[in-house]
Design an enzyme around this catalytic site. Structure first.
Site, PDB file in Angstrom:
ATOM      1  N   PRO A 232      46.377  26.769  41.373  1.00  0.00           N
ATOM      2  CA  PRO A 232      45.598  26.455  40.159  1.00  0.00           C
ATOM      3  C   PRO A 232      45.036  27.718  39.517  1.00  0.00           C
ATOM      4  CG  PRO A 232      44.972  25.010  41.985  1.00  0.00           C
ATOM      5  CD  PRO A 232      45.850  26.076  42.566  1.00  0.00           C
ATOM      6  N   GLY A 233      45.045  27.729  38.189  1.00  0.00           N
ATOM      7  CA  GLY A 233      44.426  28.820  37.446  1.00  0.00           C
ATOM      8  C   GLY A 233      45.288  30.044  37.267  1.00  0.00           C
ATOM      9  N   THR A 234      46.587  29.982  37.598  1.00  0.00           N
ATOM     10  CA  THR A 234      47.440  31.165  37.485  1.00  0.00           C
ATOM     11  C   THR A 234      48.104  31.297  36.122  1.00  0.00           C
ATOM     12  OG1 THR A 234      49.182  29.862  38.557  1.00  0.00           O
ATOM     13  CG2 THR A 234      47.908  31.355  39.945  1.00  0.00           C
ATOM     14  N   GLY A 235      47.932  30.311  35.236  1.00  0.00           N
ATOM     15  CA  GLY A 235      48.431  30.448  33.872  1.00  0.00           C
ATOM     16  C   GLY A 235      49.702  29.693  33.587  1.00  0.00           C
ATOM     17  N   THR A 237      50.020  26.546  32.266  1.00  0.00           N
ATOM     18  CA  THR A 237      49.904  25.939  30.936  1.00  0.00           C
ATOM     19  C   THR A 237      49.923  27.010  29.844  1.00  0.00           C
ATOM     20  OG1 THR A 237      48.587  24.160  31.911  1.00  0.00           O
ATOM     21  CG2 THR A 237      48.528  24.385  29.521  1.00  0.00           C
ATOM     22  N   GLU A 453      23.790  41.459  60.455  1.00  0.00           N
ATOM     23  CA  GLU A 453      24.703  42.035  59.471  1.00  0.00           C
ATOM     24  C   GLU A 453      24.978  43.504  59.768  1.00  0.00           C
ATOM     25  OE1 GLU A 453      26.271  40.186  57.507  1.00  0.00           O
ATOM     26  OE2 GLU A 453      25.070  38.397  57.888  1.00  0.00           O
ATOM     27  N   ASP A 529      31.179  32.808  62.058  1.00  0.00           N
ATOM     28  CA  ASP A 529      31.953  33.930  62.597  1.00  0.00           C
ATOM     29  C   ASP A 529      32.809  33.481  63.770  1.00  0.00           C
ATOM     30  OD1 ASP A 529      30.630  35.557  60.750  1.00  0.00           O
ATOM     31  OD2 ASP A 529      28.995  35.960  62.154  1.00  0.00           O
TER      32      ASP A 529
END
Length: 692
Positions: A232-235, A237, A453, A529
């Protein structure tokens, strides 16, 4: 625009609307019957309503109004009048006073009413009221108004929709394909980036739509359909719109879910109507988005079959077999689930070409960022190359969202342009969620998070093969992150080595090890983790054959259900003894990673404390600070960093000297070609003749 070479004139498309379609009497007949039944019901209800009994005002024989008043049986009455004078009087009998001829209210017509009549009524104990009203208009309004309202509803809800045959409520079988206006929102390849291979594969389709005869004279056949596959969202359309924009042809867009409705047969009818529209507007492109909604594989035997969906798919298969590309209609479809599509849909002759549009690489991401940043004012410090390097796995839609978030952050801070700081904050917000400074943590939890962290960052900096540390923060982000250690890959990679995977597991153990070493206790803060480390270790053993104990072998086959679209079970094609050995090997990898992280943190405990103290002071530190603490035992100043950067630039320039361009060759003088003998003699003869 080139016309289709079918040899037949293209019929003019019918214009939808009131002038293009007339309502059919057969279609209107049911609504006329309904309207008549409602009118009759209102009339019957009005007739059956309780009405007062009419009695004479005065009469010597029958029961009359004067008699009832003088006998004291009337309790109250109303004299109904209008502008022309009195009309009639209505009344009710007193309680206990009954008359067989008057079961309820009674009504008597009057000739006139004067003061003497009113005094006579009051003397006999009758409550008299003369309400101001106009009964004739009231009866007319109460009778006609409901009919007008019902007729208006029928007109606006049904008859008006029937006239609009192209979009009315009765046109369920009409296609819902929308025609894109190329004049206003024209999309070309200038608006597309990061999918260069896909652009090359569709060039011949564009050439065919521009000039079909160019391919037909050679006997070639253009693909009937092109399936665009990718996350999805890779272009997908956007690429379909760009193809139509480059070819300058009509572009019909429809979603796969628009075919299926609650009415049986609607989807198949819409498929046929869609292809008819395409043939009338040829050459054109028909784009079906999310085709997996209607093109899922049939006869899977799971969850039963959906007859309406299968009928729609069958109609689509038949229509794609029935039309020819010489008609100038190209079918484009997009899906992010090609594994669930029916094999008959993907066979040659239907969707001949399948184009995979993958997530963009670093160069593609930089080009996408440049396109989306055209409308955004960027500062000089904004480095799109660095942003592209720090966004691996981002799609084009994610990158557009990142720039939009950065613009919003800059506007919130009243900046004149979007700076690099805004881009980095927007990237962190998209990847890990926004900062939640409102989440209150006491000093003990804050210290615990800082050391946790710091353990991740220290092990990652010391372990060979891991990605460089980009940023470490103890500010809560997203839903469950109390802190985060962020990496910035140096390049895009498709494969991962065993050394890198073992280092990744060791980095996951760094936070738990720091808690054990500093506080002598452990918390549940390392749950995510441990989950990630266990998943990587099991994949190394079962999928990638990276176990020395079990050897290069894959264990278990993933079983993916077609309708669920995700891995739900693993077929166990090995014995119980092998399963035990797999568990033992996974546990061994995790223990060795834990031991490696413990040795690194124990050996460099002073650096761990320096990183944690700096985190407690600044809450967020850069990856360069971690590198300097490990290598220099301190954080360098800005001037010292400038000196080091200049030295590195000089070393890089010495290693890679600039390549001088080759010298431009000098112009060679032209050499006269020797003339033929006859030409030379003729010239000499001419000279001699001139001299003479």
């Amino acid at each position: 625009m080139s016309e289709p070479s079918t040899g037949q004139p293209r019929p003019a498309p019918k214009k939808p609307g009131p002038a293009g379609a007339q309502p059919n009497i057969k279609t209107l007949l049911p609504w006329i019957i309904v309207f008549g039944m409602l009118t009759a019901a209102i009339f019957l209800v009005g007739q059956n309503a309780d009405k007062p009994t009419v009695i004479p005002y005065t009469s010597p024989d029958n029961l009359n109004f004067v008699q009832l008043v003088e006998e004291g049986k009337v309790g109250k009455c109303k004299i109904i009048q209008d502008m022309a004078g009195p009309l009639y009087v209505t009344g009710e009998l007193k309680e206990g006073m009954t008359e067989e001829e008057i079961p309820g209210e009674f009504k008597a017509f009057l000739a006139s009413v004067d003061s003497a009549t009113l005094s006579w009524l009051r003397q006999n104990g009758v409550e008299t009221d003369i309400p101001p009203q106009n009964p004739i208009l009231w009866h007319i309004a109460s009778s006609i108004l409901p009919i007008i309202i019902i007729f208006g509803l029928l007109y606006f809800l049904f008859i008006r929709q029937v006239r609009n045959a192209g979009s009315g409520a009765m046109s369920f079988g009409k296609s819902r394909a929308r025609l894109l206006n190329q004049d206003r929102n024209k999309v070309t390849f200038k608006n597309v980036a990061g999918i260069n291979e896909a652009e090359e594969e569709v060039q011949e389709i564009i050439e065919f739509l521009k000039d079909p005869k160019k391919f037909q004279k050679l006997g070639g056949r253009i693909p009937k359909g092109v399936m665009l596959m990718g996350p999805p969202g890779t272009g997908k359309t956007l690429l379909a719109k760009a193809i139509a924009g480059e070819a300058d042809v009509p572009f019909f867009s429809i979603s796969g879910s628009d075919f299926v409705e609650m009415f049986v047969g609607v989807g198949a009818s819409r498929v046929r109507d869609m292809f008819e529209q395409g043939k009338k507007n040829a050459p054109c492109i028909i784009f079906i988005d999310e085709i997996d909604a209607v093109g899922r594989s049939r006869f899977t035997g799971i969850g039963g079959g959906h007859d309406e969906r299968e009928q729609t798919l069958n109609a689509l298969l038949v229509e794609m077999d029935g039309f020819e590309t010489q008609q100038g209609v190209i079918i484009l479809a997009a899906t992010n689930r090609p594994d669930v599509l029916d094999p008959a849909l993907l066979r040659r002759g239907r969707f001949d070409r399948q184009i995979v549009i993958d997530l963009p690489m670093i160069d593609g991401r930089e080009e996408i960022l440049k396109i989306h940043s055209r409308s955004i004012k960027l500062a000089e410090s904004a480095d799109l190359r660095r942003t592209a390097r720090g966004t691996p796995g981002f799609s084009g839609a994610d990158l557009e969202n990142l720039l939009n978030e950065a613009a919003l952050l800059a506007a919130r801070d009243s900046k004149e342009a979007v700076e690099m700081k805004d881009l980095e904050e927007a990237r962190d917000k998209v990847m890990w969620g926004s900062e939640r400074r409102s989440r209150a943590m006491d000093d003990k939890e804050k210290k615990l998070t800082a050391y946790h962290e710091a353990g991740h960052a220290l092990v990652q900096q010391l372990t060979k093969g891991t990605e460089p540390v980009h940023k470490v923060t103890i500010i809560p982000r997203g839903v469950s992150y109390l802190g985060a250690t962020m990496s910035l890959p140096e390049k895009d990679s498709y494969t991962q080595s065993r050394e890198k995977l073992l280092g990744e597991i060791a980095v996951c153990m760094g936070g738990r090890v720091a808690e054990e070493l500093i506080f002598g206790d452990i918390t549940n803060g390392a749950s995510s983790d441990l989950k990630h480390a266990t998943e990587v270790a099991r994949l190394m053993v079962c999928n990638w054959g990276m176990s020395e104990e079990l050897g290069p072998q894959q264990f278990g086959n993933n079983q993916e259900l077609m309708f669920l679209g995700r891995e739900v079970s693993r077929e166990q094609n090995y014995s119980e003894e092998t399963a035990r050995r797999i568990d033992v090997e996974v546990a061994r990898l995790l223990r060795e990673a834990h031991t490696q992280a413990l040795e690194s943190v124990t050996t460099h405990r002073d650096k761990l404390e320096m990183i944690a103290e700096r985190l407690l002071e600044h809450e967020t530190i850069d990856g360069r600070d971690i590198e300097e603490i490990v290598t220099e035992d301190r954080v360098l100043s800005a001037d010292e960093r400038d000196v080091i950067d200049k030295q590195k630039e000089a070393e890089e320039a010495a290693k890679n000297p600039p390549v001088e361009p080759p010298p431009i060759p000098e112009a060679v003088p032209e050499v006269e070609e020797p003339k033929a003998e006859d030409e030379t003699e003729g010239a000499e003869g001419g000279e001699q003749k001139t001299e003479a």
